[in-house]
Design a protein around this motif. Structure first.
Motif: not given
Length: 742
Positions: A565-572, A583-592
């Protein structure tokens, strides 16, 4: 032996002479394709039989942009200096096709930093050469002697007419004695004349030497200082400068369209020989910043997502690092995109110190500076109305990144800070200078039990958020037009609704305290805050190195809900793409977007998702422990001046001065509990708020709540029917009290 990555290798077994390397790939006849394309452009009305007309978004142009390699790179864009006031913003990004009138480095806000950098560079060069001056002098002396003998040898060869030897040898080979004798006579005559010239030169040098010998020592030194470098230039080894450079400029290679075509075809985004599968260019190759930029038109049916997913293959085809390739959307077409390729790895260069070191008052209603993206553009984040999650492996800059945002909020004296650190490290302890409440680790100290302080703060936050919604709904329209918190309301103490920032580092530790009942309560409170609090002006900033697999049962489910439920994600940098997706949210990897692809050497570099339409890779500004302490000391002075220093920072006790029986009773309900017996309510109050309820009994709490219009009803608990109170009744009594004031 070096091999040019973009030139043919005639020694390679799989490469034909004059063709690009094609080992494992298909040779593209670029010259033929250009001629065919030029022919089709000269005859636009002719279409191959059986082929559909192709609509082109580009005008006829030569798509080969051969540019000289290894050209000196342009000067880097000067960053916003760290000693500028926070009101001085970075130079705006110029409108497409327009260059700034004043170079960025010469704009008023950056002029001091440009002058400082230039003077620093000159000082470094001067010191570098001053240390090596004796060695330079020795080299010049040796090379000058060698140069003198080389010049003498060159004059002797000139006198002897060495260039005639080839002609004499050719005449002898042709058995032509007449020509040979003629050449011999010409040679003797030339040597006679050149000998006279050399003799004249010798006399002139002798006279000059006699004149110089009679001159003052200062003049002699000056003449030697002029002649020695000239002679040394002739005597130095080939390709070796007399004085080396003090600053090494990285060599880079500009791209051309042939290289880009090769990369895209190798990535499977098109085919040079199939109809309607060719890659086209919407613009000419151009320089932008420290890289090259071009608009690429994919074949019909290919999308922006296809290019993003093939980014690794494109980087391989370009023969550059993955971080050097940036693909961004073209708003006019979904099959087109902008390709920007940096000259060097942009993520290897730190963003520098935070501009917050200017120690100027900030405004939480304006975006906070985070760092710069791959192309050197400023990246900011509006913290208000959001919950923010920062995730990374240990020692990758997670706490430093979260601390940047907290420092920005600290410099706004009207923001109330609540700071908690589950690991108890020194990273956050200086925030005690400004924090309304704070605790570090789980070890009790003279300030109390850190876990109790944390839980009580969460309870108070929940009650405050609920009260805020009620107050905002009751305010007049002229004061609160949209029923939302405004800057004027937040800064007016009579409303009692300042913007609050809740910072929780290593938040996963609070879901596994060893007490199952307490874990459930903390989980429910945190889920409530991350879902509901931001819209009421309570910002939640969490950091974790373990974004999954926390707790068991209901606690694990609650942690997942809390994280998602976090709107903004920061992944180092993370350990795997699966962790990156958490960390970035579901689907981030599929978007590159994969933070595990970041190199270990990238400290303070991460992906920012959810703050806007783009997901930039950010080089975050640095604020170390010394910088943070300096900023927090200024932040404390700003709060003292504004009269907003409160809570722990003001020396107030962590426990409350006023007891609210209704709110306290409501806080002991956990999860989905709808009712509790009086005995259990009394026991939980005595355990959690001992400063007010250490000796409370079931009859006493029953009497107090019944006096506040909370009825005593039957409650079924563990197979027994006992007298107690309903949660709904307590909440109704609270609402009635808030409305009537009684």
């Amino acid at each position: 032996m070096t091999h040019h990555p973009f030139e043919p290798d005639d020694n390679h077994p799989d490469t034909a002479p004059g063709q690009p390397g094609t080992a494992g790939g298909q040779v593209v006849p670029l010259d033929e394709r250009r001629r065919a394309r030029q022919s089709s452009q000269d005859k636009p009305d002719e279409t191959p039989e059986g082929a559909a007309p192709v609509a082109r978004r580009t005008a006829a142009r030569d798509t080969s942009y051969e540019i000289e390699l290894d050209e000196a790179p342009p000067a880097d864009t000067a960053p916003v200096p760290v000693d500028l006031p926070a009101s001085v913003a970075p130079a705006p990004v110029p409108v497409e096709g327009r260059r700034p009138i004043l170079p960025t480095g010469l704009q008023p806000g950056n002029l001091s930093a440009t002058a400082r950098d230039t003077l620093g560079r000159l000082a470094h060069v001067a010191a570098f050469h001053a240390v090596r001056a004796p060695w330079y002098a020795a080299q010049l002396a040796v090379w000058a002697v060698i140069g003198l003998f080389r010049l003498m040898g060159r004059q002797v060869r000139w006198w002897w007419v060495n260039e005639q030897y080839t002609l004499l040898q050719q005449a002898a080979t042709d058995n032509d004695p007449g020509m040979w004798l003629k050449l011999h006579r010409e040679g003797k005559a030339t040597r006679r004349w050149r000998g006279v010239v050399l003799f004249g030169q010798l006399i002139a040098l002798t006279v000059a030497l006699a004149v110089v010998t009679g001159l003052p020592a200062l003049w002699q030194t000056g003449i030697v200082a002029v002649l020695v470098p000239v002679l040394a230039r002739y005597g130095r080894p080939a390709g070796r400068p007399i004085i080396p450079t003090a600053v090494v400029t990285r060599r880079y290679r500009k791209l051309n369209s042939d290289i880009v075509l090769r990369a895209y075809y190798a990535a499977g985004l098109g085919h040079p020989d199939r109809p309607n599968q060719q890659i086209e260019f919407g613009t000419a190759m151009a320089r932008e910043g420290n890289g090259s930029k071009v608009l690429v038109n994919l074949p019909y049916g290919k999308t922006f997502a296809d290019a993003v997913n093939a980014r690794e293959k494109i980087a391989s085809g370009l023969d550059v690092a993955l971080a050097q390739v940036t693909i961004s959307r073209d708003p006019e077409s979904h099959r087109s995109h902008w390709l920007w390729v940096a000259d060097a790895d942009p993520l290897a260069t730190p963003a520098g110190r935070t501009p917050l070191l200017a120690c100027m008052e900030t405004d939480i209603w304006k975006p906070a500076p985070l760092g710069v993206d791959e192309r050197g553009r400023a990246v900011t984040l509006l913290m208000l109305w959001t919950s923010i999650l920062v995730g990374a492996q240990p020692r990758q800059g997670k706490s430093f990144t979260a601390r940047l945002l907290a420092l920005y909020a600290a410099l706004d004296p009207y923001v109330q800070l609540e700071v908690f650190d589950g690991k108890g490290s020194p990273d956050w302890r200086k925030f005690a200078l400004v924090a309304h409440s704070c605790s570090f680790g789980f070890t009790p100290s003279r300030d109390g039990d850190p876990l109790e302080i944390f839980v009580q703060t969460l309870r108070d936050l929940k009650a405050d958020v609920q009260a805020r919604y009620q107050k905002l709904s009751e305010l007049p329209v002229d004061i609160c037009p949209e029923g939302k918190l405004t800057r004027e309301i937040a800064r007016d103490p009579k409303y009692g609704m300042p913007v609050r920032l809740v910072v929780i580092d290593e938040c996963q530790e609070y879901f596994d305290t060893g007490d199952k009942e307490l874990n459930k309560e903390i989980a429910s409170l945190l889920v409530f805050l991350v879902k509901v609090a931001p819209a009421a002006g309570v910002i939640v900033l969490d950091a974790t190195q373990k974004p999954g697999g926390v707790g068991t049962g209901d606690t694990a489910t609650a942690f997942t809900s809390f994280r998602d439920n976090h709107q903004v994600r920061i992944a180092l940098r993370t350990g795997s793409w699966q962790v990156s997706d958490l960390v970035l949210g579901s689907g981030a990897y599929s978007e590159g977007f994969d933070s595990s692809a970041l190199l270990p050497s990238y400290k303070g570099v991460g992906l920012l998702r959810g703050a806007g339409d783009d997901t930039p890779t950010v080089r975050f500004h640095l604020a170390d422990a010394e910088d943070a302490e300096k900023i927090l000391q200024v932040a404390r002075k700003l709060r003292e001046r504004a009269g907003t220093l409160s809570g722990y920072a003001a020396g107030q006790a962590a426990i409350r001065e006023v007891r609210d029986v209704l709110a306290d009773a409501a806080s002991v309900f956990q999860g989905s509990e709808t009712g509790l017996p009086w005995a259990l309510i009394a026991a939980r109050l005595a355990e959690r708020i001992p400063e007010h309820y250490a000796d409370i009994t079931a009859d006493a709490i029953s009497a107090q709540l019944r006096d506040l219009a909370v009825p005593s009803v039957n409650i079924k608990r563990d197979g027994q029917t006992l007298k107690g109170a309903k949660r709904a009744a307590i909440e109704t009594a609270m609402q009635r009290r808030d409305q009537t004031g009684t």
